[in-house]
Write a protein that holds these residues in place. Structure first.
Motif, PDB file in Angstrom:
ATOM      1  N   CYS A 170      52.368   6.879   7.084  1.00 47.70           N
ATOM      2  CA  CYS A 170      52.947   8.150   6.608  1.00 47.70           C
ATOM      3  C   CYS A 170      54.465   8.160   6.727  1.00 47.70           C
ATOM      4  CB  CYS A 170      52.340   9.329   7.371  1.00 47.70           C
ATOM      5  SG  CYS A 170      50.604   9.600   6.976  1.00 47.70           S
ATOM      6  N   SER A 211      37.665   4.649  11.251  1.00 49.83           N
ATOM      7  CA  SER A 211      38.353   5.793  10.669  1.00 49.83           C
ATOM      8  C   SER A 211      39.452   5.319   9.717  1.00 49.83           C
ATOM      9  CB  SER A 211      38.964   6.661  11.771  1.00 49.83           C
ATOM     10  OG  SER A 211      39.889   7.565  11.232  1.00 49.83           O
ATOM     11  N   VAL A 212      39.335   5.715   8.452  1.00 47.64           N
ATOM     12  CA  VAL A 212      40.364   5.379   7.473  1.00 47.64           C
ATOM     13  C   VAL A 212      41.675   6.038   7.884  1.00 47.64           C
ATOM     14  CG1 VAL A 212      41.058   5.646   5.048  1.00 47.64           C
ATOM     15  CG2 VAL A 212      38.687   5.081   5.618  1.00 47.64           C
ATOM     16  N   GLU A 213      41.596   7.295   8.336  1.00 44.48           N
ATOM     17  CA  GLU A 213      42.797   8.017   8.750  1.00 44.48           C
ATOM     18  C   GLU A 213      43.513   7.303   9.894  1.00 44.48           C
ATOM     19  OE1 GLU A 213      39.862   9.453   8.157  1.00 44.48           O
ATOM     20  OE2 GLU A 213      40.276  10.866   6.548  1.00 44.48           O
ATOM     21  N   VAL A 223      46.666   9.754   3.665  1.00 40.88           N
ATOM     22  CA  VAL A 223      45.911   8.671   4.290  1.00 40.88           C
ATOM     23  C   VAL A 223      44.475   8.608   3.791  1.00 40.88           C
ATOM     24  CG1 VAL A 223      45.091   7.807   6.513  1.00 40.88           C
ATOM     25  CG2 VAL A 223      47.359   8.793   6.340  1.00 40.88           C
ATOM     26  N   ASP A 224      43.817   9.762   3.711  1.00 40.89           N
ATOM     27  CA  ASP A 224      42.401   9.773   3.368  1.00 40.89           C
ATOM     28  C   ASP A 224      42.117   9.309   1.941  1.00 40.89           C
ATOM     29  OD1 ASP A 224      43.672  12.109   2.462  1.00 40.89           O
ATOM     30  OD2 ASP A 224      41.792  13.222   2.415  1.00 40.89           O
ATOM     31  N   ARG A 225      43.128   9.328   1.082  1.00 43.35           N
ATOM     32  CA  ARG A 225      42.926   8.929  -0.312  1.00 43.35           C
ATOM     33  C   ARG A 225      43.728   7.694  -0.712  1.00 43.35           C
ATOM     34  NH1 ARG A 225      43.471  14.647  -3.282  1.00 43.35           N
ATOM     35  NH2 ARG A 225      45.224  14.849  -1.869  1.00 43.35           N
ATOM     36  N   PRO A 268      34.363   2.945   6.117  1.00 46.25           N
ATOM     37  CA  PRO A 268      34.552   4.283   6.667  1.00 46.25           C
ATOM     38  C   PRO A 268      33.366   4.775   7.516  1.00 46.25           C
ATOM     39  CG  PRO A 268      34.201   4.389   4.300  1.00 46.25           C
ATOM     40  CD  PRO A 268      34.307   2.944   4.667  1.00 46.25           C
ATOM     41  N   TYR A 320      45.273   3.953   8.679  1.00 42.01           N
ATOM     42  CA  TYR A 320      46.460   4.004   7.824  1.00 42.01           C
ATOM     43  C   TYR A 320      47.461   5.099   8.181  1.00 42.01           C
ATOM     44  CZ  TYR A 320      43.713   0.784   5.051  1.00 42.01           C
ATOM     45  OH  TYR A 320      42.980  -0.300   4.644  1.00 42.01           O
ATOM     46  N   ARG A 321      47.192   5.882   9.203  1.00 41.87           N
ATOM     47  CA  ARG A 321      48.087   6.978   9.594  1.00 41.87           C
ATOM     48  C   ARG A 321      49.518   6.507   9.847  1.00 41.87           C
ATOM     49  NH1 ARG A 321      45.700   8.807  14.282  1.00 41.87           N
ATOM     50  NH2 ARG A 321      44.127   9.772  12.983  1.00 41.87           N
TER      51      ARG A 321
END
Length: 139
Positions: free
Chosen positions: A62, A53-55, A74-76, A49, A58-59
């Motif tokens: 969703c 960007s993790v977001e 996404v963030d978790r 991270p 994995y965005r």
């Protein structure tokens, strides 16, 4: 696998642990309505991270998770739903999410039933504590 990493269960282990969790949930005398359920994941190939960007990574998951009826955070790397878990839920929901996680490059670590003001009950390879309750300390 690093000894600090949680174990990775196969689908049969998830379902077996889920049966035990359902019996504990059924024994909870306060359980009368649908409650939040959290599905926990970890990345097969984690991103750093600090550099990625993790977001952003994995965005794109969703929408596919939404098709299963769960909201992916996404963030978790968690997916949430509100339901009254039972055996039919266990036998349909968990295999579908387990398979999806694998196809998305995630490990499925299990699920937790997380009612307000009580400790979670679930079938997961990680320890989950509700620190918002007095009983969360030291549990």
């Amino acid at each position: 696998m690093d000894t600090n990493e949680p174990p990775s269960w196969n689908l049969d282990e998830h379902l077996s642990a889920g049966e035990v969790a359902l019996s504990r949930i059924d024994a909870d005398y306060l359980h009368t309505t649908p409650e939040p359920i959290c599905h926990h994941f970890s990345a097969v190939n984690p991103v750093d991270p600090m550099t990625v960007s993790v977001e952003a990574t994995y965005r794109h998951l969703c929408l596919p998770f939404l098709s299963f009826g769960v909201e992916f955070l996404v963030d978790r790397l968690e997916a949430w739903e509100t339901t009254n878990p039972d055996r039919q839920w266990l036998m349909t929901r968990i295999p579908a999410i387990f398979a999806a996680a694998s196809s998305f490059g995630l490990y499925y670590q299990g699920w937790t039933w997380e009612p307000r003001n009580r400790q979670p009950i679930g079938a997961t390879t990680i320890r989950v504590i509700n620190k918002r309750t007095a009983s969360g300390k030291g549990s």
